[in-house]
Design an enzyme around this catalytic site. Sequence first.
Site, PDB file in Angstrom:
ATOM      1  N   CYS A  85       0.503  -1.319   0.421  1.00  0.00           N
ATOM      2  CA  CYS A  85      -0.158  -0.450   0.116  1.00  0.00           C
ATOM      3  C   CYS A  85       0.942   1.247   0.368  1.00  0.00           C
ATOM      4  CB  CYS A  85      -1.023  -0.041   0.993  1.00  0.00           C
ATOM      5  SG  CYS A  85      -1.887   1.448   1.530  1.00  0.00           S
ATOM      6  N   CYS A 229      -4.755   5.905  -4.413  1.00  0.00           N
ATOM      7  CA  CYS A 229      -4.328   4.376  -4.372  1.00  0.00           C
ATOM      8  C   CYS A 229      -2.724   4.592  -5.272  1.00  0.00           C
ATOM      9  CB  CYS A 229      -4.753   3.899  -5.158  1.00  0.00           C
ATOM     10  SG  CYS A 229      -4.252   2.105  -5.407  1.00  0.00           S
TER      11      CYS A 229
END
Length: 286
Positions: A85, A229
């Site tokens: 992430c 993201c």
Amino acid sequence: MHIKVVHKSVKIKFSKMHGLGNDFIIINAMMQKTFPVTSNIIQNLSNRYTGIGFDQLLLVENSKNVNIDFHYRIFNANGTEVSQCGNGARCFALFVLLKKLTKKRTLYVSTNTTTLILNVLNNGNVCVDMGVPCFKLKNIFGENIIENSLHSIKFVNKIINYDLVSIGNPHCIIYVNNLKKYPVKKIGFYLSTHKIFPEGINVNFVEVLSKNEIALRVYERGVGETLACGSGACASVALGIQQGLLFNEVQVNLLNGILKINWKGGSEKLYMTGPAVHVYDGYFYL
């Protein structure tokens, strides 16, 4: 009337943080080893109506390697553990500095699949060494994937073409002409949960604005569409550079802000730079 008060025994401290609106709670599991990591608990905490609300839960753990500063674990809102992430990595770096877990501004952090190098810059942004993008599909998705083929799937009455890339986690990338009007949520959910991706996949929708700028929306597996993201930005730019659509330095316009991606191609490492924000500290009982 008597009201029975139930006292829960485990008090867990956390910090709420975000990277361009992609939000997290971060827990220092080095000091709070009693935190039980279960899908049910994470789903309850991530609920934006009855819990704290977040896209991912991040754990800071001790590293078992003397050359690595910390171990970084990531759990999606549905409770599944994932290996990467990018926005979370920037928040992770800021967290360990704010909580005085280290004085270093360059950190070596392990995940379940890779090692990240995080640099906290003087302007408050964080630059993340995301490693080398992977286009070898069998390394990402197993032997059933055909290398270098045109990937396509039928959705209602249209054929959708897509590419596959990994930047520590798997990404499906779709080029679109008008990102604002594209049915991101419908197609994102369809692909993210499709049986051809048994472990799910992050679905990226890319509009190329110029050789050094793209617009991007991402439907993350186990979460849904997020405001940003980081790994999706990296994967999308890497693909664009590999295909000759983009220059080596690219601005990525996400729903809630901008990331800068730099990649020289080939076996060179890819770098992502962007902000991390501490929102508040709190605690909950289990």
